[in-house]
Design an enzyme around this catalytic site. Structure first.
Site, PDB file in Angstrom:
ATOM      1  N   CYS A   1      56.569  68.438 -27.146  1.00 40.54           N
ATOM      2  CA  CYS A   1      55.519  68.391 -26.116  1.00 40.54           C
ATOM      3  C   CYS A   1      55.775  67.302 -25.093  1.00 40.54           C
ATOM      4  O   CYS A   1      55.218  67.337 -23.997  1.00 40.54           O
ATOM      5  CB  CYS A   1      54.151  68.192 -26.753  1.00 40.54           C
ATOM      6  SG  CYS A   1      53.779  69.449 -27.965  1.00 40.54           S
TER       7      CYS A   1
ATOM      8  N   HIS B   1      48.853  66.010 -22.043  1.00 46.11           N
ATOM      9  CA  HIS B   1      49.321  67.155 -22.821  1.00 46.11           C
ATOM     10  C   HIS B   1      48.097  67.880 -23.365  1.00 46.11           C
ATOM     11  O   HIS B   1      47.163  67.248 -23.872  1.00 46.11           O
ATOM     12  CB  HIS B   1      50.223  66.680 -23.963  1.00 46.11           C
ATOM     13  CG  HIS B   1      50.598  67.790 -24.889  1.00 46.11           C
ATOM     14  ND1 HIS B   1      51.081  69.002 -24.434  1.00 46.11           N
ATOM     15  CD2 HIS B   1      50.527  67.891 -26.243  1.00 46.11           C
ATOM     16  CE1 HIS B   1      51.303  69.787 -25.471  1.00 46.11           C
ATOM     17  NE2 HIS B   1      50.968  69.150 -26.567  1.00 46.11           N
TER      18      HIS B   1
ATOM     19  N   ASN C   1      47.950  75.247 -26.458  1.00 43.65           N
ATOM     20  CA  ASN C   1      49.018  74.242 -26.402  1.00 43.65           C
ATOM     21  C   ASN C   1      50.338  74.949 -26.082  1.00 43.65           C
ATOM     22  O   ASN C   1      50.838  75.730 -26.885  1.00 43.65           O
ATOM     23  CB  ASN C   1      49.086  73.531 -27.757  1.00 43.65           C
ATOM     24  CG  ASN C   1      50.187  72.481 -27.838  1.00 43.65           C
ATOM     25  OD1 ASN C   1      51.041  72.390 -26.957  1.00 43.65           O
ATOM     26  ND2 ASN C   1      50.159  71.696 -28.903  1.00 43.65           N
TER      27      ASN C   1
HETATM   28  N1  ACO Z   1      39.727  78.695 -38.553  1.00 47.52           N
HETATM   29  C1  ACO Z   1      38.824  78.339 -39.480  1.00 47.52           C
HETATM   30  N2  ACO Z   1      39.020  77.303 -40.318  1.00 47.52           N
HETATM   31  C2  ACO Z   1      40.159  76.612 -40.215  1.00 47.52           C
HETATM   32  C3  ACO Z   1      41.148  76.940 -39.274  1.00 47.52           C
HETATM   33  C4  ACO Z   1      40.896  78.035 -38.435  1.00 47.52           C
HETATM   34  N3  ACO Z   1      41.764  78.433 -37.480  1.00 47.52           N
HETATM   35  N4  ACO Z   1      42.170  76.063 -39.412  1.00 47.52           N
HETATM   36  C5  ACO Z   1      41.840  75.220 -40.391  1.00 47.52           C
HETATM   37  N5  ACO Z   1      40.618  75.553 -40.895  1.00 47.52           N
HETATM   38  C6  ACO Z   1      39.892  74.892 -41.955  1.00 47.52           C
HETATM   39  C7  ACO Z   1      40.777  74.126 -42.871  1.00 47.52           C
HETATM   40  O1  ACO Z   1      41.304  74.999 -43.859  1.00 47.52           O
HETATM   41  C8  ACO Z   1      39.836  73.117 -43.449  1.00 47.52           C
HETATM   42  O2  ACO Z   1      39.061  73.739 -44.463  1.00 47.52           O
HETATM   43  P1  ACO Z   1      38.664  72.926 -45.792  1.00 47.52           P
HETATM   44  O3  ACO Z   1      37.802  71.799 -45.309  1.00 47.52           O
HETATM   45  O4  ACO Z   1      37.936  73.968 -46.582  1.00 47.52           O
HETATM   46  O5  ACO Z   1      39.954  72.468 -46.387  1.00 47.52           O
HETATM   47  C9  ACO Z   1      38.900  72.811 -42.266  1.00 47.52           C
HETATM   48  O6  ACO Z   1      39.038  73.914 -41.366  1.00 47.52           O
HETATM   49  C10 ACO Z   1      39.224  71.527 -41.542  1.00 47.52           C
HETATM   50  O7  ACO Z   1      40.628  71.459 -41.322  1.00 47.52           O
HETATM   51  P2  ACO Z   1      41.304  70.239 -40.594  1.00 47.52           P
HETATM   52  O8  ACO Z   1      42.767  70.448 -40.537  1.00 47.52           O
HETATM   53  O9  ACO Z   1      40.784  68.960 -41.181  1.00 47.52           O
HETATM   54  O10 ACO Z   1      40.673  70.422 -39.138  1.00 47.52           O
HETATM   55  P3  ACO Z   1      40.776  69.446 -37.911  1.00 47.52           P
HETATM   56  O11 ACO Z   1      39.429  69.119 -37.455  1.00 47.52           O
HETATM   57  O12 ACO Z   1      41.759  68.318 -38.135  1.00 47.52           O
HETATM   58  O13 ACO Z   1      41.405  70.385 -36.806  1.00 47.52           O
HETATM   59  C11 ACO Z   1      43.509  70.807 -35.734  1.00 47.52           C
HETATM   60  C12 ACO Z   1      42.690  70.947 -36.996  1.00 47.52           C
HETATM   61  C13 ACO Z   1      42.817  71.592 -34.642  1.00 47.52           C
HETATM   62  C14 ACO Z   1      44.900  71.382 -35.985  1.00 47.52           C
HETATM   63  C15 ACO Z   1      43.615  69.328 -35.331  1.00 47.52           C
HETATM   64  O14 ACO Z   1      43.973  68.534 -36.433  1.00 47.52           O
HETATM   65  C16 ACO Z   1      44.605  69.082 -34.212  1.00 47.52           C
HETATM   66  O15 ACO Z   1      44.414  69.503 -33.087  1.00 47.52           O
HETATM   67  N6  ACO Z   1      45.672  68.330 -34.502  1.00 47.52           N
HETATM   68  C17 ACO Z   1      46.630  67.956 -33.490  1.00 47.52           C
HETATM   69  C18 ACO Z   1      47.632  69.037 -33.218  1.00 47.52           C
HETATM   70  C19 ACO Z   1      48.539  68.583 -32.097  1.00 47.52           C
HETATM   71  O16 ACO Z   1      48.139  67.798 -31.242  1.00 47.52           O
HETATM   72  N7  ACO Z   1      49.761  69.004 -32.027  1.00 47.52           N
HETATM   73  C20 ACO Z   1      50.538  68.436 -30.940  1.00 47.52           C
HETATM   74  C21 ACO Z   1      51.850  68.688 -30.866  1.00 47.52           C
HETATM   75  S1  ACO Z   1      52.326  70.373 -31.055  1.00 47.52           S
HETATM   76  C22 ACO Z   1      54.033  70.390 -30.767  1.00 47.52           C
HETATM   77  O17 ACO Z   1      54.665  69.376 -30.553  1.00 47.52           O
HETATM   78  C23 ACO Z   1      54.689  71.716 -30.829  1.00 47.52           C
END
Ligand code: ACO
Length: 333
Positions: free
Chosen positions: A118, A259, A289
């Site tokens: 990214c 980003h 993204n």
């Molecule tokens: N739909 C429904 N529920 C979901 C989904 C979904 N799509 N995805 C995860 N959940 C659930 C999980 O299973 C978890 O359930 P549990 O509590 O029963 O275990 C719950 O939702 C919470 O999951 P978390 O992973 O803690 O959710 P979080 O609030 O952290 O959000 C996310 C996840 C959106 C991925 C976030 O962590 C994020 O944006 N991280 C950064 C990603 C990023 O910036 N990447 C950048 C670089 S990408 C690159 O370089 C190619």
């Protein structure tokens, strides 16, 4: 040369391209166990663009490049170097930049790829601006292009809701007014944390095999939570470093173009920099993204909307796999 006599390196043209096909959150909710509400509230994403199966990263990059050339009032033949930032090259080799070069008919013009996920577009901007400053090139085409749909596991709800396809491009060249253009950048990386965001198989560490394909190791693997925390800290520090180095304060920034990974990450950075969200350009609701394409896509949108004026300070800030992070500070010419 004193700072006032260094020739400015400016963005002479901007272009972007997004595939026609739009994949909505509602459609995704029929593919995996998710909902529009979860995706919107956790990420801010409403839809993403998905390339056709026969549409490659270089095709998208070329479309963005042609628009950037037209907006710069330049011909393809004015380009003397091509850099493509991507983690979804058309093939592992040759470089996608070589496909772009051939499609633009730029025989013999050097072309290479930049792999910094990214942060790739900002890494490429830094390299390109310094190459022009050194006098080695006149006009460099810098593209950020991704077909992330090709490395997305469409059965993994924790990643497939996040990513999209697209491309953005800029033409860099020398400007006239000292003190404008690309003022500087701040790059960083931490390879020790690579495992929280990577694509395990298909490289020399683990060549593709039936087993790697069956295990889904040719898809993006991400520990979202860990990425989130490190991203906020690294982007804040990188942004502050480049702002301070150029004797500015965050309140002087007209547009932060971050980003586009997650609205909550962007809001956290807005708070930490004490720059209101009204000065952040956010379009991840429409694109998701798109990795290295996300900043040039957002820049193109802001520019086409007439929101960037001469004298505006712009701050680009990104974070991605590697881990890598980067910032670029610009005074619009
Ligand atoms: N739909 C429904 N529920 C979901 C989904 C979904 N799509 N995805 C995860 N959940 C659930 C999980 O299973 C978890 O359930 P549990 O509590 O029963 O275990 C719950 O939702 C919470 O999951 P978390 O992973 O803690 O959710 P979080 O609030 O952290 O959000 C996310 C996840 C959106 C991925 C976030 O962590 C994020 O944006 N991280 C950064 C990603 C990023 O910036 N990447 C950048 C670089 S990408 C690159 O370089 C190619």
């Amino acid at each position: 040369m004193s700072a006032s006599t260094v020739p400015p390196i400016i963005i002479k043209g901007i272009g972007s391209y997004a595939p026609q096909r739009i994949l909505t959150n509602e459609e995704l909710s029929h593919m995996v166990d998710t909902s529009d509400e979860w995706i919107r509230t956790r990420t801010g994403i409403r839809q993403r663009h998905i390339a056709r199966p026969d549409e490659t990263t270089s095709d998208m990059g070329v479309a963005a490049a042609r628009e950037a050339l037209a907006n710069a009032g330049l011909q393809a033949s004015d380009i003397d170097l091509i850099i493509v930032a991507t983690i979804t090259p058309d093939m592992p080799f040759p470089a996608t930049a070589c496909f772009v070069q051939a499609k633009l008919g730029l025989h013999n013009v050097p072309a290479f790829d930049m792999s910094a996920a990214c942060s790739g577009f900002l890494y490429a901007l830094d390299v390109a601006s310094n190459m022009i400053r050194a006098g080695a090139y006149r006009h460099i085409l810098v593209i950020g292009a991704e077909k992330l749909s090709s490395i997305t596991n469409w059965e993994d709800r924790t990643t497939c809701v996040l990513f999209g396809d697209g491309a953005g491009a800029v033409i860099l060249g020398k400007g006239e007014e000292p003190g404008t253009g690309i003022l500087g950048g701040s790059l960083g990386a931490d390879g020790e944390e690579y495992a929280i965001l990577h694509l395990p198989a298909g490289g020399s560490a683990k060549p593709a095999s039936i087993q790697t394909v069956e295990a889904g190791e040719h898809f993006i693997h991400m520990q979202g939570n860990s990425v989130f925390k490190i991203a906020v800290r690294a982007m804040e520090q990188s942004a502050k470093a480049v702002i301070e180095r150029h004797g500015l304060t965050p309140d002087k920034i007209r547009w932060v173009i971050p980003h586009q990974a997650n609205n909550r990450i962007i809001e956290a950075i807005s708070q930490r920099l004490d720059v209101g969200m009204d000065r952040f350009w956010v379009n991840l609701d429409n694109y998701g993204n798109t990795s290295s394409a996300s900043i040039p896509l957002a820049l193109a949108e802001a520019w086409k909307a007439g929101k960037i004026q001469k004298g505006d300070h712009l701050l680009f800030v990104s974070f991605g796999a590697g881990l890598t992070w980067a910032s670029t500070l610009i005074k619009w010419q």
